[in-house]
Design an enzyme around this catalytic site. Sequence first.
Site, mmCIF file in Angstrom:
data_model
loop_
_atom_site.group_PDB
_atom_site.id
_atom_site.type_symbol
_atom_site.label_atom_id
_atom_site.label_comp_id
_atom_site.label_asym_id
_atom_site.label_seq_id
_atom_site.Cartn_x
_atom_site.Cartn_y
_atom_site.Cartn_z
ATOM 1 N N ASN A 154 -28.437 29.433 23.496
ATOM 2 C CA ASN A 154 -28.543 29.885 24.893
ATOM 3 C C ASN A 154 -29.481 29.032 25.745
ATOM 4 O O ASN A 154 -29.235 28.821 26.928
ATOM 5 C CB ASN A 154 -28.950 31.367 24.948
ATOM 6 C CG ASN A 154 -30.283 31.634 24.295
ATOM 7 O OD1 ASN A 154 -30.746 30.864 23.455
ATOM 8 N ND2 ASN A 154 -30.909 32.722 24.694
ATOM 9 N N THR A 234 -29.097 37.212 11.322
ATOM 10 C CA THR A 234 -29.396 35.906 10.718
ATOM 11 C C THR A 234 -30.872 35.852 10.354
ATOM 12 O O THR A 234 -31.249 35.332 9.287
ATOM 13 C CB THR A 234 -29.079 34.738 11.688
ATOM 14 O OG1 THR A 234 -27.875 35.019 12.367
ATOM 15 C CG2 THR A 234 -28.971 33.420 10.963
ATOM 16 N N GLU A 252 -38.113 34.859 16.070
ATOM 17 C CA GLU A 252 -37.900 35.344 17.444
ATOM 18 C C GLU A 252 -36.450 35.798 17.498
ATOM 19 O O GLU A 252 -35.543 34.961 17.475
ATOM 20 C CB GLU A 252 -38.133 34.224 18.464
ATOM 21 C CG GLU A 252 -39.518 33.588 18.432
ATOM 22 C CD GLU A 252 -40.602 34.465 19.022
ATOM 23 O OE1 GLU A 252 -40.268 35.546 19.550
ATOM 24 O OE2 GLU A 252 -41.775 34.089 18.929
ATOM 25 N N CYS A 286 -32.528 36.368 25.536
ATOM 26 C CA CYS A 286 -33.015 37.473 24.699
ATOM 27 C C CYS A 286 -33.848 38.462 25.503
ATOM 28 O O CYS A 286 -33.963 39.627 25.129
ATOM 29 C CB CYS A 286 -33.823 36.922 23.532
ATOM 30 S SG CYS A 286 -35.149 35.825 24.082
ATOM 31 N N GLU A 464 -45.347 33.359 19.213
ATOM 32 C CA GLU A 464 -45.531 31.960 19.571
ATOM 33 C C GLU A 464 -46.069 31.940 21.002
ATOM 34 O O GLU A 464 -46.217 32.981 21.626
ATOM 35 C CB GLU A 464 -44.211 31.187 19.392
ATOM 36 C CG GLU A 464 -43.818 31.114 17.912
ATOM 37 C CD GLU A 464 -42.629 30.212 17.577
ATOM 38 O OE1 GLU A 464 -42.130 29.520 18.465
ATOM 39 O OE2 GLU A 464 -42.210 30.213 16.409
HETATM 40 P P1 NDP Z 1 -27.646 32.960 15.346
HETATM 41 O O1 NDP Z 1 -28.584 33.832 14.602
HETATM 42 O O2 NDP Z 1 -26.210 33.075 15.064
HETATM 43 O O3 NDP Z 1 -28.014 31.420 15.130
HETATM 44 C C1 NDP Z 1 -29.305 30.883 15.380
HETATM 45 C C2 NDP Z 1 -29.453 29.588 14.609
HETATM 46 O O4 NDP Z 1 -29.494 29.867 13.206
HETATM 47 C C3 NDP Z 1 -28.284 28.620 14.804
HETATM 48 O O5 NDP Z 1 -28.780 27.300 14.785
HETATM 49 C C4 NDP Z 1 -27.440 28.904 13.578
HETATM 50 O O6 NDP Z 1 -26.584 27.852 13.265
HETATM 51 C C5 NDP Z 1 -28.511 29.107 12.523
HETATM 52 N N1 NDP Z 1 -28.103 29.845 11.341
HETATM 53 C C6 NDP Z 1 -27.039 30.665 11.162
HETATM 54 N N2 NDP Z 1 -27.024 31.153 9.894
HETATM 55 C C7 NDP Z 1 -28.101 30.636 9.261
HETATM 56 C C8 NDP Z 1 -28.641 30.770 7.954
HETATM 57 N N3 NDP Z 1 -28.075 31.526 7.022
HETATM 58 N N4 NDP Z 1 -29.780 30.094 7.642
HETATM 59 C C9 NDP Z 1 -30.386 29.324 8.572
HETATM 60 N N5 NDP Z 1 -29.919 29.156 9.823
HETATM 61 C C10 NDP Z 1 -28.791 29.808 10.177
HETATM 62 O O7 NDP Z 1 -27.980 33.209 16.880
HETATM 63 P P2 NDP Z 1 -27.174 32.666 18.126
HETATM 64 O O8 NDP Z 1 -27.145 31.164 18.084
HETATM 65 O O9 NDP Z 1 -25.908 33.427 18.241
HETATM 66 O O10 NDP Z 1 -28.163 33.077 19.316
HETATM 67 C C11 NDP Z 1 -28.151 34.302 19.940
HETATM 68 C C12 NDP Z 1 -29.229 35.217 19.396
HETATM 69 O O11 NDP Z 1 -30.505 34.596 19.539
HETATM 70 C C13 NDP Z 1 -29.321 36.517 20.156
HETATM 71 O O12 NDP Z 1 -29.436 37.596 19.256
HETATM 72 C C14 NDP Z 1 -30.608 36.374 20.952
HETATM 73 O O13 NDP Z 1 -31.209 37.588 21.273
HETATM 74 C C15 NDP Z 1 -31.437 35.540 20.038
HETATM 75 N N6 NDP Z 1 -32.491 34.861 20.791
HETATM 76 C C16 NDP Z 1 -33.784 35.286 20.655
HETATM 77 C C17 NDP Z 1 -34.795 34.711 21.395
HETATM 78 C C18 NDP Z 1 -36.225 35.150 21.231
HETATM 79 O O14 NDP Z 1 -37.100 34.395 21.649
HETATM 80 N N7 NDP Z 1 -36.516 36.316 20.669
HETATM 81 C C19 NDP Z 1 -34.511 33.649 22.376
HETATM 82 C C20 NDP Z 1 -33.122 33.258 22.413
HETATM 83 C C21 NDP Z 1 -32.151 33.865 21.647
HETATM 84 P P3 NDP Z 1 -25.086 27.781 13.891
HETATM 85 O O15 NDP Z 1 -25.016 28.639 15.086
HETATM 86 O O16 NDP Z 1 -24.939 26.348 14.189
HETATM 87 O O17 NDP Z 1 -24.194 28.277 12.806
#
Ligand code: NDP
Length: 484
Positions: A154, A234, A252, A286, A464
């Site tokens: 995002n 995740t 996060e 988020c 953080e």
């Molecule tokens: P995901 O959890 O699907 O993915 C986040 C990252 O983790 C991606 O790079 C993904 O790779 C990777 N990933 C997926 N599976 C694994 C695994 N088993 N081990 C290690 N890494 C893995 O989140 P989204 O990308 O869909 O992002 C949206 C989410 O992020 C929302 O829930 C949002 O609320 C949260 N978010 C939280 C924030 C905060 O500061 N609290 C800020 C921004 C977003 P890939 O996608 O390439 O498969």
Amino acid sequence: MTGDDELNLLNYISGKFIEPDTGEWLEDFSPATGEVIALVPKSGQNDINMAVDAAKKALPSWSSLTNIDRANWLDKIADKLETKYEEIARLESKDTGKPISLAREVDAYRSVKNFRFFAEMIRNLDIEIFDMEDATNRVIYKPVGVGALITPWNLPLYLLSWKVAPAIGMGNTVVCKPSEMTPLTADLLMKTVDEIGLPKGVVNLVHGDGMGAGSPLVSHENVSLVSFTGGTSTGSIVAKSAASSFKKLSLELGGKNASIIFDDCDLENTVKGVVRSGFLNQGQVCLCGSRILVQEKIYEEFVEKFISEVESMKIGDPSDENTKLGALISPQHLSKIEEYIEIAKEEGGTILTGGYPNLSKEYENGNWISPTVIADLDVNSRCSTEEIFGPVVTIHKFTNEKEAIEIANNTRYGLAGSIWTNDLEKGNRVAESIHTGMIWINTWLHRDLRVPFGGVKDSGVGREGGRWSLSFFSEAMNICTKHK
Ligand code: NDP
């Protein structure tokens, strides 16, 4: 190879851009048009091994630099990134589908600022001394080791730079794994560190999906620290993997934040602020306020003004300077949002505004939906308590402070929220009763980078931001010397 306008990205390991050892590639799609805009390495275990080895090898000399030397490197990165301000905005808008003006004001701005901010903090880090009658304690901060930095789609460079800057600033070396869906600005960052001649191996990047690249990175025996931003489910997998080898961990995760609107608020500013908090980046932040709680006396008036403001937002071409809402990240994400809207209807919700935008043929294969506002749902309904992470908000009525607090806390998440009132004593009282890591009063996403950032409950572990980042990306060590 992809066509003329398209890019073939490479991993960045030990100062070299290289193809994945797997020989496999993923397609990166434009959210707005559905066309392929890049090919991305689909990396695997060997690629991760090479990147972690490079980071480990670079660690001794990098960590032996002074804080000032490393702060100077962060400033060099910031200076170079700043010359690419417009390119960052253009690539981020293309890759995420967000409006160009937002990509410029938020993504490009913060990516540069993150490096400058941490350079300044690290340059000015004080030595902590605790004197006793017969001894002196000196607290020093050492690097943790090799860090795994995993980021979502995002806010791609904004979040990656938020991790890279404090991590390398404190003397760690890192392996980055950006989302496979938005790799373009991570590639730009690697080109930037390469151009300024950052010592090889300090920053490495492995592209790929979560299972193929993210998972082996987190579980790698030579990774000592994991900073993960992404979804809660995740995050739970990442936490299990990191815990078994006692890696330092920051998570996060997701949110389902409430915007609480009291009847004594400044209605005009509140409507604008709550529309922004509900729909910035198509609601894919988020921190977005996706549950809007309105005190009964002003409910009708608020809803009328809110809908009118939502419907006035221009949706469409992300490269148009006047566009306020772009496309959703992927067809799968669009389907998830559509399913939630169907669930809301089954749960008795009334769609006050929504549907699909009327766009030109160029966008017919993109992931588009209009901002959607749903009323009349029970506060326990799925759409009111689960993270949708899109341009969908629910509106609820409350009678008094106690009820507003109960509804706001009625979710597994605890990331952020906002309170809108002219009674600041009440605003602060209510804020303290909300179970979140952050809350804003009469504003939203008003960020001071010195303050702690993070959530409670299922929204994450750790903080953080400012000194909390410096503390996470280092190990404090006390040296106690007995006086003669
Ligand atoms: P995901 O959890 O699907 O993915 C986040 C990252 O983790 C991606 O790079 C993904 O790779 C990777 N990933 C997926 N599976 C694994 C695994 N088993 N081990 C290690 N890494 C893995 O989140 P989204 O990308 O869909 O992002 C949206 C989410 O992020 C929302 O829930 C949002 O609320 C949260 N978010 C939280 C924030 C905060 O500061 N609290 C800020 C921004 C977003 P890939 O996608 O390439 O498969």
